[in-house]
Design a protein around this motif. Structure first.
Motif, PDB file in Angstrom:
ATOM      1  N   ILE A 160      -6.674   3.767  -2.459  1.00  0.00           N
ATOM      2  CA  ILE A 160      -5.956   2.752  -1.683  1.00  0.00           C
ATOM      3  C   ILE A 160      -6.943   1.802  -1.017  1.00  0.00           C
ATOM      4  CG2 ILE A 160      -4.187   2.371   0.080  1.00  0.00           C
ATOM      5  CD1 ILE A 160      -3.351   4.085  -2.415  1.00  0.00           C
ATOM      6  N   ILE A 220      -4.595  12.844  -1.647  1.00  0.00           N
ATOM      7  CA  ILE A 220      -3.518  12.632  -0.685  1.00  0.00           C
ATOM      8  C   ILE A 220      -2.502  13.759  -0.823  1.00  0.00           C
ATOM      9  CG2 ILE A 220      -1.695  11.070   0.101  1.00  0.00           C
ATOM     10  CD1 ILE A 220      -3.227   8.775  -1.235  1.00  0.00           C
ATOM     11  N   LYS A 272      -3.658  11.013  -6.899  1.00  0.00           N
ATOM     12  CA  LYS A 272      -4.028   9.955  -5.961  1.00  0.00           C
ATOM     13  C   LYS A 272      -4.985  10.454  -4.876  1.00  0.00           C
ATOM     14  CE  LYS A 272       0.444   7.667  -6.560  1.00  0.00           C
ATOM     15  NZ  LYS A 272       0.073   6.330  -7.028  1.00  0.00           N
ATOM     16  N   LYS A 302       2.043   1.838  -3.449  1.00  0.00           N
ATOM     17  CA  LYS A 302       0.968   2.368  -4.293  1.00  0.00           C
ATOM     18  C   LYS A 302       0.725   3.844  -4.000  1.00  0.00           C
ATOM     19  CE  LYS A 302      -3.807   1.471  -5.746  1.00  0.00           C
ATOM     20  NZ  LYS A 302      -4.993   0.592  -5.577  1.00  0.00           N
ATOM     21  N   ILE A 303       0.785   4.220  -2.729  1.00  0.00           N
ATOM     22  CA  ILE A 303       0.581   5.611  -2.337  1.00  0.00           C
ATOM     23  C   ILE A 303       1.677   6.511  -2.891  1.00  0.00           C
ATOM     24  CG2 ILE A 303       0.646   7.196  -0.352  1.00  0.00           C
ATOM     25  CD1 ILE A 303      -0.782   4.999   1.268  1.00  0.00           C
ATOM     26  N   TRP A 304       2.930   6.085  -2.775  1.00  0.00           N
ATOM     27  CA  TRP A 304       4.056   6.966  -3.004  1.00  0.00           C
ATOM     28  C   TRP A 304       4.672   6.887  -4.402  1.00  0.00           C
ATOM     29  CZ3 TRP A 304       5.647  10.892  -0.043  1.00  0.00           C
ATOM     30  CH2 TRP A 304       5.182  10.962   1.277  1.00  0.00           C
ATOM     31  N   GLN A 357       0.831  -1.206   0.000  1.00  0.00           N
ATOM     32  CA  GLN A 357       0.000   0.000   0.000  1.00  0.00           C
ATOM     33  C   GLN A 357       0.866   1.256   0.000  1.00  0.00           C
ATOM     34  OE1 GLN A 357      -2.373  -1.079   3.476  1.00  0.00           O
ATOM     35  NE2 GLN A 357      -4.236  -1.033   2.214  1.00  0.00           N
ATOM     36  N   TRP A 367      -7.160   9.022  -1.250  1.00  0.00           N
ATOM     37  CA  TRP A 367      -7.133   7.970  -0.238  1.00  0.00           C
ATOM     38  C   TRP A 367      -8.049   6.808  -0.620  1.00  0.00           C
ATOM     39  CZ3 TRP A 367      -3.542   7.357   3.214  1.00  0.00           C
ATOM     40  CH2 TRP A 367      -2.831   8.462   3.690  1.00  0.00           C
TER      41      TRP A 367
END
Length: 321
Positions: free
Chosen positions: A167, A176, A162, A153-155, A150, A164
């Motif tokens: 995710i 985000i 992106k 995937k976020i960064w 995760q 939240w």
């Protein structure tokens, strides 16, 4: 850490010497007295000179604490330590501007090659353990436990804006907001290695070598996320929420026991061998650093190494003299 440590050490030394002087015959007493005087002279020896270092903002709290204590032991030695990030510190080290360079990652191959080309021999010395900490705003009540997948995937930059909810669909459909150490930071490099696996960091991230600026940004935005050294979280835990990674929260114990993986890491200082040989003040400061790094690490929120590691470091340092 306060001056009591030095007072206690002086008292113990004095007591031990007095006991030695009171035993044996007159010849032994004379010998002991001579040794006592010699030992006291060595203990009272004051150095003059200057020492220069630079590097990691993660290591900075340890070194700043050491510098403060060292000023009490050797007031005539000028110690200057910059905080340019691990990469920035190595650039100055390669240029011959510093006697030591603090790092929150291992030295890179290209940095080794540049030091070799510059004719600078160096030695790596470990100081403490850190747990790279992922943090969010206190109002964030959803991202409490993230997997490495995760986090990746976020960064990772993928060309999208992106949210939240990308995710986890149950999370807010809000953008985000990213805060990251700068590209000269060893923390950035370490995160890139173990989380991003070499992929590009999201381009929307605000980057800064100043961890306090990251704290300010994350604490001011409900939808923000960031990462930095464990000590900075502890210093600002009233403003931030810590995120578990793979079900494990970074704490003193989980870092020390190696349970907080893969985001636990060693912290280092790299010393210029010639400075350790030719600059008595530089040698003495690094020796003092190794002798006190464990206590200072604990005092500022990091985790001390096993004592044998410090003993090994001191033996290695002595071999450079």
């Amino acid at each position: 850490m306060k001056k009591w440590k030095y007072l206690t050490m002086t008292a113990v030394m004095g007591s031990a010497l007095m006991l030695g002087a009171c035993s044996g015959d007159n010849s032994t007493q004379n010998n002991n007295n001579a040794e006592t005087n010699s030992g006291q002279e060595a203990a009272d020896e004051k150095l003059q000179g200057s020492v220069a270092g630079d590097g990691s903002s993660t290591v900075a709290p340890i070194i700043e604490a050491v510098v403060e204590e060292y000023a009490g032991a050797q007031p005539d030695v000028k110690v200057s330590v910059g905080v340019s990030g691990t990469g920035g510190g190595f650039e100055k080290f390669i240029a011959g501007e510093t006697d030591f360079s603090n790092a929150s990652r291992f030295i890179k191959t290209e940095e080794k090659e540049k030091l070799d080309q510059a004719g600078i021999a160096y030695t790596e010395l470990a100081l403490a353990y850190d747990g790279l900490s992922v943090v969010v705003n206190p109002e964030n009540d959803w991202a409490k436990d993230l997997t490495i997948e995760q986090l990746k995937k976020i960064w990772t930059e993928d060309g999208t804006e992106k949210k939240w909810s990308d995710i986890d669909p149950s999370w807010p459909a809000e953008k985000i907001v990213f805060y990251s150490p700068g590209t000269d930071s060893g923390t950035y490099d370490y995160f890139d290695e173990v989380v991003l696996d070499g992929a590009d960091l999201v381009s929307a991230a605000t980057l800064s070598e100043d961890d306090n600026m990251l704290v300010q940004g994350i604490s001011g935005d409900k939808y923000a996320i960031g990462f930095f050294g464990f000590a900075y979280y502890l210093e600002n835990k009233d403003k931030l929420n810590i995120v578990k990674v793979n079900g494990i929260e970074p704490t003193h114990d989980t870092i020390e026991k190696g349970e907080y993986t893969p985001l636990s890491r060693p912290l280092f200082t790299y010393v210029k061998n010639s400075a350790m040989k030719d600059n008595a003040a530089a040698y003495d400061f690094v020796k003092f650093t190794l002798e006190n790094a464990g206590d200072m690490a604990e005092a500022v929120g990091y985790v001390r190494l096993p004592e044998e590691k410090y003993a090994e470091g001191l033996k290695t340092l002595e071999g450079l003299k």
